[in-house]
Design an enzyme around this catalytic site. Structure first.
Site, PDB file in Angstrom:
ATOM      1  CG  HIS A  74       3.226 113.765   5.462  1.00  0.00           C
ATOM      2  ND1 HIS A  74       2.553 112.846   6.232  1.00  0.00           N
ATOM      3  CD2 HIS A  74       2.904 113.462   4.171  1.00  0.00           C
ATOM      4  CE1 HIS A  74       1.867 112.029   5.448  1.00  0.00           C
ATOM      5  NE2 HIS A  74       2.058 112.383   4.190  1.00  0.00           N
ATOM      6  CD  GLU A  75       2.923 116.067   1.486  1.00  0.00           C
ATOM      7  OE1 GLU A  75       3.282 115.357   0.516  1.00  0.00           O
ATOM      8  OE2 GLU A  75       1.913 115.818   2.163  1.00  0.00           O
ATOM      9  CG  HIS A 114       5.398 111.456   0.600  1.00  0.00           C
ATOM     10  ND1 HIS A 114       5.169 110.097   0.686  1.00  0.00           N
ATOM     11  CD2 HIS A 114       4.410 112.050   1.306  1.00  0.00           C
ATOM     12  CE1 HIS A 114       4.094 109.879   1.417  1.00  0.00           C
ATOM     13  NE2 HIS A 114       3.613 111.053   1.814  1.00  0.00           N
TER      14      HIS A 114
END
Length: 170
Positions: free
Chosen positions: A78-79, A82
């Site tokens: 998820h990170e 980003h």
């Protein structure tokens, strides 16, 4: 009950983060450097990407320690997604969980959801104080963060109903 993330688990999270960046390298045929990884995030957020001159990914050690396997499967990709979006679109104002981010999560073979579902019962959480503000039509409860922005940065918040500025209730 105190649970700590061991140095071996921290190293494993570093390695998992590196592997997700490597997958993005193959997907986009580019060489993204691995960002700095920190274990200094607190509260309810499992992870956070911070861009800028020295991009970094921050992980919440408390959440990771309590649910390590689930954390490793969900939070690093998820990170990293980003981070990759920031690398691909450095000067564009794209939405954090917008179409581009969702497409990468799907390319990773993961569900592109914004929020985690970790159990936070054993995780230390900072509670924010609430302040009562008023406008022309009603009362509002603002967090200490917004209260401090009004008091020290002279930020102005307005009611979404009547459009009047919010004032601290005396």
């Amino acid at each position: 009950m105190s649970v700590f993330l061991s140095p071996e688990q921290q190293q494993e999270l570093h390695e998992i983060t590196r592997r997700w960046v490597t997958r993005a390298n193959r997907l986009y045929r580019r060489d993204f450097p691995v960002p700095e990884v920190r274990f200094d995030l607190r509260g309810r957020a499992a992870g956070q990407y911070r861009g800028g001159y020295q991009p970094c990914i921050r992980y919440n050690m408390d959440i990771a320690a309590v649910q390590f396997d689930a954390f490793c499967k969900r939070t690093p990709p998820h990170e990293v997604a980003h981070y990759i979006m920031d690398c691909l679109h450095p000067h564009k104002n794209i939405r954090p969980h917008g179409r581009e981010w969702q497409d990468l999560m799907q390319a990773y073979g993961l569900e592109p959801s914004r929020c985690h579902e970790y159990k936070l019962g054993n995780v230390r959480q900072r509670r924010q104080r609430r302040f009562t503000y008023v406008c022309a039509c009603r009362e509002h409860q603002l967090s200490s963060t917004r209260h401090n922005r009004i008091q020290y940065r002279k930020t102005e918040y307005r009611c979404t109903r009547c459009g009047k500025p919010l004032q601290l209730k005396s």
